[in-house]
Design an enzyme around this catalytic site. Structure first.
Site, short mmCIF file in Angstrom:
data_model
loop_
_atom_site.label_atom_id
_atom_site.label_comp_id
_atom_site.label_asym_id
_atom_site.label_seq_id
_atom_site.Cartn_x
_atom_site.Cartn_y
_atom_site.Cartn_z
CG HIS A 2 32.13 34.43 44.39
ND1 HIS A 2 31.66 35.09 43.29
CD2 HIS A 2 33.32 33.91 44.03
CE1 HIS A 2 32.52 34.98 42.29
NE2 HIS A 2 33.54 34.26 42.72
CG ASP B 146 28.86 37.20 44.17
OD1 ASP B 146 29.51 38.22 44.44
OD2 ASP B 146 29.36 36.22 43.60
CE1 TYR C 130 37.77 32.40 34.50
CE2 TYR C 130 36.84 31.58 36.53
CZ TYR C 130 36.68 32.17 35.30
OH TYR C 130 35.42 32.53 34.87
CE LYS D 287 32.36 31.88 32.19
NZ LYS D 287 32.75 32.15 33.55
P1 FBP Z 1 30.88 36.40 36.60
O1 FBP Z 1 30.50 37.02 35.29
O2 FBP Z 1 29.92 36.73 37.68
O3 FBP Z 1 32.31 36.67 36.95
O4 FBP Z 1 30.71 34.82 36.38
C1 FBP Z 1 31.64 34.12 35.63
C2 FBP Z 1 32.36 33.12 36.49
O5 FBP Z 1 33.27 32.35 35.73
C3 FBP Z 1 31.45 32.19 37.24
O6 FBP Z 1 31.12 31.06 36.49
C4 FBP Z 1 32.26 31.89 38.45
O7 FBP Z 1 31.51 31.61 39.56
C5 FBP Z 1 32.97 33.17 38.68
O8 FBP Z 1 33.12 33.80 37.46
C6 FBP Z 1 34.31 32.95 39.31
O9 FBP Z 1 34.70 34.15 39.85
P2 FBP Z 1 36.08 34.35 40.56
O10 FBP Z 1 37.04 34.66 39.47
O11 FBP Z 1 35.84 35.51 41.45
O12 FBP Z 1 36.41 33.10 41.31
#
Ligand code: FBP
Length: 262
Positions: free
Chosen positions: A25, A30, A141, A172
């Site tokens: 980010h 952050d 994601y 995750k």
């Molecule tokens: P957070 O708890 O800060 O969200 O961290 C978990 C994570 O998976 C990090 O490993 C990664 O950098 C971030 O979330 C990704 O965030 P985003 O969904 O905003 O790209």
């Protein structure tokens, strides 16, 4: 060869501290004066009794002290490009091993126009990691033009299932918003352990603790969290509260008392 998450679990549950956001980010998005320092985070990891810490190789090479089981993130991207997301491999399994990692992590943006590249890379990484007896953890994601709602239960459960079928030892994933729909995602993940992803700092501690409790009630193995801990004014208290929910099955009210205690 098979691998498992045992190095990162206590009685089958885990609490991982993620610190790759400086890369993902950007520091001005952050970080503050404290949490920009990797030593601050490693200290929280120890004092907060995390069962693992997640770092990119540069931070691991220069700061990791061996006190907490290490997961190296093998790919990453910055927040600067605006197109379909793709996260590139920046570290090998071999290098992660030499840095002391007991597990490797890899982000897949499921649904991105570039998902094929990440799926293929993860497939290779999973094989390399298992050859070394290390678990491969997939940050999955769903993201990109094709994904309208990345926390819709059918999307999150799809991510979980894709992780299982690709051989991830843990996935995750984002919280769907309620325990029953999250339970479906956990079911879809089969024997792969499910970690809820923390997300941006929640408006209140109660909001975040409720999400964590919901995910645990839905069958999660634990939480991989970054910002909701190290952006907190008292990260160790927050970690203590999270441990009560995750490892001791306590209610949110009990956990909240820990966060506000003097
Ligand atoms: P957070 O708890 O800060 O969200 O961290 C978990 C994570 O998976 C990090 O490993 C990664 O950098 C971030 O979330 C990704 O965030 P985003 O969904 O905003 O790209």
């Amino acid at each position: 060869m098979k691998a498992n998450m045992d190095n990162f679990l206590k009685n089958g549950k885990g609490l991982l501290l993620a610190y790759d956001q400086g890369f993902e980010h950007g520091p001005s998005t952050d970080f503050n004066d404290k949490n920009i320092d990797p030593n601050y985070i490693l200290d929280i990891a120890v004092k907060g009794q995390f069962t693992g810490v997640v770092l990119h190789k540069g931070i691991a090479e220069k700061y990791y002290n061996g006190k907490i089981p290490l997961i190296i993130k093998l790919n990453g991207k910055t927040s600067l490009p605006k197109g379909e997301p793709i996260s590139s491999q920046v570290c090998s399994v071999e290098e992660a091993l030499s840095l002391g990692a007991k597990g490797v992590g890899y982000t897949i943006y499921l649904g991105s126009a570039h998902e094929n590249i990440m799926l293929q890379e993860f497939g290779e990484i999973q094989e390399d990691a298992h050859e070394e007896g290390m678990p491969a953890i997939a940050w999955i994601y769903p993201r990109g033009e094709a994904v309208k709602n990345d926390i819709a239960p059918e999307i999150v459960s799809y991510a979980a299932r894709a992780g299982l079928e690709m051989g991830a030892d843990a996935v995750k994933i984002k919280y769907t918003g309620d325990p029953s729909s999250f339970r479906w995602a956990v079911k879809a993940a089969g024997v792969a352990k499910v970690f809820m992803s923390g997300g941006p700092k929640a408006p209140t501690d109660e909001t975040f603790l409720n999400q964590v409790k919901g995910a645990m009630d839905g069958g999660a193995a634990g939480l991989a969290v970054g910002r909701n801990v190290w952006q907190h004014t008292d990260p160790v208290k927050m970690a203590n509260a999270l441990r009560e929910i995750i490892f001791n099955g306590k209610e949110v009210n009990h956990a909240l008392e820990i966060v506000v205690a003097q």
